[in-house]
Design a protein around this motif. Structure first.
Motif, short mmCIF file in Angstrom:
data_model
loop_
_atom_site.label_atom_id
_atom_site.label_comp_id
_atom_site.label_asym_id
_atom_site.label_seq_id
_atom_site.Cartn_x
_atom_site.Cartn_y
_atom_site.Cartn_z
N SER A 38 0.82 -1.22 0.00
CA SER A 38 0.00 0.00 0.00
C SER A 38 0.85 1.26 0.00
CB SER A 38 -0.92 0.01 1.21
OG SER A 38 -0.17 0.14 2.40
N GLY A 39 2.11 1.14 0.41
CA GLY A 39 3.00 2.29 0.43
C GLY A 39 2.94 3.10 1.70
N VAL A 40 2.22 2.61 2.72
CA VAL A 40 2.08 3.38 3.95
C VAL A 40 3.43 3.59 4.64
CG1 VAL A 40 1.60 1.45 5.52
CG2 VAL A 40 0.63 3.67 5.99
N VAL A 41 4.37 2.70 4.42
CA VAL A 41 5.69 2.90 5.04
C VAL A 41 6.43 4.07 4.41
CG1 VAL A 41 5.91 0.50 5.76
CG2 VAL A 41 6.78 1.17 3.55
N PHE A 42 6.02 4.46 3.22
CA PHE A 42 6.68 5.58 2.53
C PHE A 42 5.91 6.89 2.71
CE2 PHE A 42 7.47 1.67 0.05
CZ PHE A 42 8.79 1.50 0.42
N TRP A 43 4.62 6.90 2.32
CA TRP A 43 3.88 8.16 2.41
C TRP A 43 3.54 8.52 3.84
CZ3 TRP A 43 -0.94 6.97 4.26
CH2 TRP A 43 -1.53 5.77 3.87
N GLY A 44 3.50 7.56 4.75
CA GLY A 44 3.31 7.88 6.16
C GLY A 44 4.52 8.61 6.72
N ALA A 45 5.70 8.15 6.35
CA ALA A 45 6.93 8.78 6.82
C ALA A 45 7.05 10.20 6.28
CB ALA A 45 8.13 7.95 6.41
N VAL A 46 6.72 10.40 5.03
CA VAL A 46 6.79 11.74 4.43
C VAL A 46 5.83 12.69 5.14
CG1 VAL A 46 6.30 13.03 2.32
CG2 VAL A 46 7.61 10.93 2.20
N SER A 47 4.63 12.20 5.44
CA SER A 47 3.64 13.03 6.11
C SER A 47 4.13 13.48 7.49
CB SER A 47 2.33 12.25 6.24
OG SER A 47 1.45 12.90 7.11
N PHE A 48 4.69 12.56 8.26
CA PHE A 48 5.18 12.92 9.60
C PHE A 48 6.37 13.87 9.53
CE2 PHE A 48 3.10 8.85 10.85
CZ PHE A 48 2.15 9.43 11.66
N PHE A 49 7.24 13.70 8.54
CA PHE A 49 8.40 14.57 8.41
C PHE A 49 7.98 16.00 8.08
CE2 PHE A 49 11.88 16.44 5.91
CZ PHE A 49 12.86 16.42 6.88
N PHE A 87 -2.85 2.90 10.85
CA PHE A 87 -3.24 2.01 11.93
C PHE A 87 -4.12 0.88 11.40
CE2 PHE A 87 -6.25 0.78 15.27
CZ PHE A 87 -5.35 0.34 16.24
N ILE A 88 -5.05 1.21 10.53
CA ILE A 88 -5.93 0.19 9.94
C ILE A 88 -5.13 -0.79 9.08
CG2 ILE A 88 -7.84 -0.15 8.31
CD1 ILE A 88 -8.98 2.52 9.39
N ILE A 89 -4.24 -0.27 8.26
CA ILE A 89 -3.44 -1.15 7.37
C ILE A 89 -2.50 -2.02 8.19
CG2 ILE A 89 -1.67 -1.13 5.57
CD1 ILE A 89 -3.10 1.34 4.41
N TYR A 90 -1.86 -1.46 9.21
CA TYR A 90 -0.98 -2.28 10.06
C TYR A 90 -1.78 -3.32 10.84
CZ TYR A 90 3.03 0.76 9.15
OH TYR A 90 4.05 1.44 8.56
N SER A 91 -3.02 -3.01 11.18
CA SER A 91 -3.87 -4.00 11.85
C SER A 91 -4.15 -5.18 10.93
CB SER A 91 -5.19 -3.36 12.29
OG SER A 91 -4.95 -2.36 13.24
N PHE A 92 -4.38 -4.90 9.64
CA PHE A 92 -4.55 -5.98 8.68
C PHE A 92 -3.29 -6.82 8.56
CE2 PHE A 92 -8.01 -3.41 6.45
CZ PHE A 92 -9.02 -4.19 6.98
N ASP A 93 -2.13 -6.17 8.62
CA ASP A 93 -0.86 -6.91 8.57
C ASP A 93 -0.74 -7.87 9.75
OD1 ASP A 93 0.12 -5.89 6.24
OD2 ASP A 93 1.41 -4.40 7.19
N LEU A 94 -1.18 -7.44 10.91
CA LEU A 94 -1.09 -8.31 12.09
C LEU A 94 -2.12 -9.42 12.06
CD1 LEU A 94 -0.47 -5.68 14.90
CD2 LEU A 94 1.16 -7.32 13.97
#
Length: 130
Positions: A38-49, A87-94
């Motif tokens: 989904s790319g959340v590891v990339f666009w999530g990091a950019v958003s927080f930065f 949070f929702i996507i990481y919950s699916f991962d778990l």
């Protein structure tokens, strides 16, 4: 800005660092979780930065530029939405077992299908608990 925008920005930048490190670990796994696809590891990091940087910059100015304060507020809202989605996507991962394994044969091209001495594959368990 009222409150502690410099502390908020520092926390968001620390979240960015943790996000980048853990995202790199997720990308290096033998299976690729949904968060990588989904790319959340990339666009999530950019958003927080960006959000953390704008918060620190807005706090650094004593008078506070209206444009900088509004930009910081807008990015903090976007960052909160991104955090909820992540949070929702990481919950699916778990919750979901890993389905996307790469095979060791993917290191070789199709004309090397009868390669006599391939590299040993790491052992991967593909069984699921039912």
């Amino acid at each position: 800005m009222t409150g502690e925008p410099k502390a908020l920005g520092a926390v968001q930048i620390m979240i960015w660092v943790i996000h980048v490190i853990l995202g790199g670990i997720l990308c290096s796994l033998q299976y690729l979780p949904m968060s990588v696809f989904s790319g959340v590891v990339f666009w999530g990091a950019v958003s927080f930065f960006i959000s953390g940087g704008l918060s620190v910059a807005a706090a650094a100015r004593k008078n506070g530029s209206t444009c900088l304060v509004r930009g910081s507020l807008g990015m903090n809202i976007v960052s909160a939405i991104v955090a909820g989605t992540a949070f929702i996507i990481y919950s699916f991962d778990l919750a979901a077992p890993p389905y996307f394994y790469y095979s060791c044969s993917s290191f070789y091209s199709s004309y090397d299908w009868n390669y006599t001495n391939p590299r040993p594959c790491p052992t991967v368990s593909t069984t699921t608990v039912r």
